[in-house]
Design a protein around this motif. Structure first.
Motif, PDB file in Angstrom:
ATOM      1  N   MET A  95       0.840  -1.200   0.000  1.00  0.00           N
ATOM      2  CA  MET A  95       0.000   0.000   0.000  1.00  0.00           C
ATOM      3  C   MET A  95       0.878   1.254   0.000  1.00  0.00           C
ATOM      4  O   MET A  95       1.956   1.269   0.595  1.00  0.00           O
ATOM      5  CB  MET A  95      -0.895   0.001   1.237  1.00  0.00           C
ATOM      6  N   ALA A  96       0.417   2.330  -0.638  1.00  0.00           N
ATOM      7  CA  ALA A  96       1.192   3.566  -0.764  1.00  0.00           C
ATOM      8  C   ALA A  96       1.015   4.426   0.488  1.00  0.00           C
ATOM      9  O   ALA A  96       0.366   5.494   0.459  1.00  0.00           O
ATOM     10  CB  ALA A  96       0.756   4.320  -2.010  1.00  0.00           C
ATOM     11  N   TRP A  97       1.589   3.970   1.590  1.00  0.00           N
ATOM     12  CA  TRP A  97       1.418   4.696   2.841  1.00  0.00           C
ATOM     13  C   TRP A  97       2.056   6.080   2.790  1.00  0.00           C
ATOM     14  O   TRP A  97       1.551   7.031   3.400  1.00  0.00           O
ATOM     15  CB  TRP A  97       1.976   3.888   4.000  1.00  0.00           C
ATOM     16  N   ASN A  98       3.168   6.224   2.071  1.00  0.00           N
ATOM     17  CA  ASN A  98       3.821   7.528   1.998  1.00  0.00           C
ATOM     18  C   ASN A  98       2.886   8.582   1.413  1.00  0.00           C
ATOM     19  O   ASN A  98       2.844   9.725   1.880  1.00  0.00           O
ATOM     20  CB  ASN A  98       5.106   7.443   1.169  1.00  0.00           C
ATOM     21  N   ALA A  99       2.137   8.209   0.375  1.00  0.00           N
ATOM     22  CA  ALA A  99       1.195   9.148  -0.241  1.00  0.00           C
ATOM     23  C   ALA A  99       0.079   9.519   0.737  1.00  0.00           C
ATOM     24  O   ALA A  99      -0.326  10.691   0.828  1.00  0.00           O
ATOM     25  CB  ALA A  99       0.613   8.544  -1.518  1.00  0.00           C
ATOM     26  N   LEU A 100      -0.417   8.530   1.483  1.00  0.00           N
ATOM     27  CA  LEU A 100      -1.460   8.807   2.470  1.00  0.00           C
ATOM     28  C   LEU A 100      -0.934   9.713   3.588  1.00  0.00           C
ATOM     29  O   LEU A 100      -1.629  10.625   4.051  1.00  0.00           O
ATOM     30  CB  LEU A 100      -1.991   7.496   3.061  1.00  0.00           C
ATOM     31  N   TYR A 101       0.309   9.463   4.028  1.00  0.00           N
ATOM     32  CA  TYR A 101       0.938  10.307   5.043  1.00  0.00           C
ATOM     33  C   TYR A 101       1.029  11.752   4.563  1.00  0.00           C
ATOM     34  O   TYR A 101       0.658  12.696   5.274  1.00  0.00           O
ATOM     35  CB  TYR A 101       2.349   9.791   5.351  1.00  0.00           C
ATOM     36  N   SER A 102       1.547  11.935   3.353  1.00  0.00           N
ATOM     37  CA  SER A 102       1.750  13.275   2.809  1.00  0.00           C
ATOM     38  C   SER A 102       0.423  14.019   2.678  1.00  0.00           C
ATOM     39  O   SER A 102       0.301  15.193   3.050  1.00  0.00           O
ATOM     40  CB  SER A 102       2.445  13.182   1.445  1.00  0.00           C
ATOM     41  N   SER A 103      -0.587  13.325   2.165  1.00  0.00           N
ATOM     42  CA  SER A 103      -1.894  13.942   1.988  1.00  0.00           C
ATOM     43  C   SER A 103      -2.508  14.345   3.331  1.00  0.00           C
ATOM     44  O   SER A 103      -3.048  15.451   3.479  1.00  0.00           O
ATOM     45  CB  SER A 103      -2.830  12.970   1.254  1.00  0.00           C
ATOM     46  N   ALA A 104      -2.416  13.459   4.320  1.00  0.00           N
ATOM     47  CA  ALA A 104      -2.985  13.746   5.644  1.00  0.00           C
ATOM     48  C   ALA A 104      -2.300  14.943   6.278  1.00  0.00           C
ATOM     49  O   ALA A 104      -2.958  15.820   6.874  1.00  0.00           O
ATOM     50  CB  ALA A 104      -2.851  12.515   6.546  1.00  0.00           C
ATOM     51  N   PHE A 105      -0.984  15.017   6.167  1.00  0.00           N
ATOM     52  CA  PHE A 105      -0.250  16.144   6.752  1.00  0.00           C
ATOM     53  C   PHE A 105      -0.692  17.466   6.130  1.00  0.00           C
ATOM     54  O   PHE A 105      -0.936  18.453   6.839  1.00  0.00           O
ATOM     55  CB  PHE A 105       1.252  15.955   6.581  1.00  0.00           C
ATOM     56  N   GLU A 106      -0.769  17.505   4.811  1.00  0.00           N
ATOM     57  CA  GLU A 106      -1.149  18.745   4.139  1.00  0.00           C
ATOM     58  C   GLU A 106      -2.564  19.173   4.515  1.00  0.00           C
ATOM     59  O   GLU A 106      -2.828  20.365   4.723  1.00  0.00           O
ATOM     60  CB  GLU A 106      -1.027  18.593   2.615  1.00  0.00           C
ATOM     61  N   LYS A 107      -3.476  18.204   4.618  1.00  0.00           N
ATOM     62  CA  LYS A 107      -4.854  18.535   4.999  1.00  0.00           C
ATOM     63  C   LYS A 107      -4.892  19.179   6.388  1.00  0.00           C
ATOM     64  O   LYS A 107      -5.551  20.198   6.605  1.00  0.00           O
ATOM     65  CB  LYS A 107      -5.721  17.272   5.024  1.00  0.00           C
ATOM     66  N   ILE A 108      -4.196  18.564   7.336  1.00  0.00           N
ATOM     67  CA  ILE A 108      -4.278  19.050   8.713  1.00  0.00           C
ATOM     68  C   ILE A 108      -3.480  20.333   8.890  1.00  0.00           C
ATOM     69  O   ILE A 108      -3.920  21.249   9.606  1.00  0.00           O
ATOM     70  CB  ILE A 108      -3.843  17.946   9.701  1.00  0.00           C
ATOM     71  N   ARG A 109      -2.330  20.442   8.244  1.00  0.00           N
ATOM     72  CA  ARG A 109      -1.548  21.681   8.377  1.00  0.00           C
ATOM     73  C   ARG A 109      -2.374  22.891   7.949  1.00  0.00           C
ATOM     74  O   ARG A 109      -2.291  23.954   8.566  1.00  0.00           O
ATOM     75  CB  ARG A 109      -0.271  21.610   7.537  1.00  0.00           C
TER      76      ARG A 109
END
Length: 453
Positions: free
Chosen positions: A1-15
């Motif tokens: 699974m592309a966890w790195n992409a999910l991590y990056s997306s989640a960070f940008e949303k919350i920031r």
């Protein structure tokens, strides 16, 4: 699974959204952490000096509280042997004197409230109202710049001030933190992972001393908050818990009347009677956060000793056993959100659904990795510096077990009318420190959910 992409997306949303969260009420514990990085040779000499046989009595089962140096050293060895964190109240004055003479390597902000206030207010820019049992000059100086407030009453009116503007000089509340790295060896014990033992040596936090401002103006304080995080109940005992928990019950009723959801950060509570009383109150909370030691201790008071044992047997902790325990806790208490964090992965069981629950976990995991990597996270952009920390390589079996048992996909599954969210964490091999990582995880995930709703 592309966890790195999910991590990056989640960070940008919350920031982009986290500063939209209203004020967070934090109660009740703040202290000063005196951090000692253990030396194997020094620890062995100390154990030998007081009697190895007597000390080793406590490596298999922790005492309820520390009443002598044998119990202090034995409890430290208990944590090393398992790579597990634990915290006990140090009742003995002679043992407190022993710890002061042993010394420390650095002083830091301590207590769950203090750590969360510096993270939420000083790093994320989320305004917080913090309960500080004793506000000394040293304690006030450990708070970061930012929207961090403590209540002060002047001429009968409530004011919210930064701790450094409080103009008080009360007592120092010092907790001694004994840190060890992964592989730390003493006698024939070898730490399977980095962690620490905490000896609480103040008389305010263990009794959950609540300031007069909070007693007299809590309705007004609660009216300023959007969400609340409660912590600091772990050192209560069967002798002193009645009054603090009755006060807590009153505070929770006020928060509920105002629609302020509250999270309980459930630290290890050695007194079984207090543990049971806290479990009985969980239905008044929206959310609870805990690790495998704390979840096992709850399963014990609920009579599920077989599950408790399994939670502490495997490494990594079996996620199906964890989920089973979470369902039993939800069924028993009615709490809507259970956040489980362990070394390598996090799970959240909720009575509501949405990808934002998983995304808040991803943000929390990134924040925890940044704290482990950097020691001190200065601003929210520092959190992104943990993107180069690798995702836990050992989590594959956990993810497969969840997919097989619950049909989990991309970290989300629907189970018995609930949602189960899962994320693998990022592992810092040699963290700068482990103190405050659990508080970072829980507060980031809880507040992150409200940023994304």
């Amino acid at each position: 699974m592309a966890w790195n992409a999910l991590y990056s997306s989640a960070f940008e949303k919350i920031r982009s959204r986290i500063r939209n969260v209203g004020r967070v009420l934090l109660a009740y514990n703040t202290n000063i952490d005196a951090v000692k990085y253990l030396d194997g040779g020094d620890l062995e000499r100390r154990v030998e000096a007081v009697g190895k046989d007597e000390v080793f009595r406590y490596t298999d089962e922790l005492p309820e509280r520390i009443e002598n140096v044998h119990q202090l050293l034995g409890s430290i060895l208990w944590s090393i042997k398992r790579g597990k964190a634990a915290e006990l109240f140090v009742e003995s004055c002679s043992t407190r004197f022993y710890m002061r003479r042993w010394g420390w390597d650095e002083l830091r902000m301590g207590g769950q409230v203090g750590i969360m206030a510096n993270l939420l207010g000083g790093v994320y820019g989320v305004p917080v109202i913090a309960h500080v049992p004793q506000l000394s000059r040293l304690q006030a100086g450990l708070f970061k710049d930012g929207p961090i407030y403590v209540p002060r009453v002047e001429n009968g009116k409530l004011k919210l001030l930064h701790p450094r503007d409080f103009s008080g000089d009360e007592e120092n509340c010092v907790h001694h933190i004994y840190e060890f790295p992964r592989g730390f060896t003493v006698f024939d014990l070898k730490a399977p992972r980095e962690n620490r033992f905490i000896g609480s040596a103040d008389d305010y936090n263990p009794n959950v001393h609540i300031r007069p401002e909070f007693h007299e103006h809590f309705e007004e304080i609660a009216g300023e908050a959007e969400v609340a995080i409660i912590s600091g109940l772990q050192t209560l005992t069967k002798e002193n818990y009645h009054e603090p928990l009755e006060t807590l019950r009153g505070h929770l009723e006020v928060l509920e009347e105002r629609g302020v959801p509250a999270h309980l950060e459930f630290a290890f509570t050695s007194d079984e009677k207090v543990r049971k009383a806290l479990v009985d109150m969980l239905g008044l909370f929206h959310s609870v956060g805990l690790n495998e030691v704390e979840l096992a201790s709850i399963m014990e008071v609920l009579g599920n000793r077989a599950i408790a044992k399994k939670l502490l047997t495997n490494d990594p902790v079996d996620p199906v056993t964890v989920t089973d325990a979470m369902f039993k806790l939800a069924e028993k208490t009615g709490v809507k959100r259970i956040h489980f964090h362990t070394y390598g992965y996090y799970l959240v069981l909720t009575g509501y659904k949405g990808e934002y629950v998983r995304d808040a976990l991803l943000f929390a995991a990134l924040a925890a990795a940044a704290k482990a990597k950097l020691g001190d996270v200065r601003n929210i952009d520092d959190v992104a510096k943990a993107m180069d920390v690798p995702v836990n390589e050992r989590v594959g079996g956990v993810e497969e077990a969840l997919a097989e048992q619950y049909g989990m996909r991309e970290g989300i599954a629907e189970v018995n009318g609930h949602q189960l969210a899962f994320v693998p964490t990022r592992i810092v091999v040699r963290p700068k420190s482990t103190v405050g990582i659990g508080d970072t995880i829980s507060s980031s995930a809880f507040v992150g959910e409200f940023a994304l709703r």
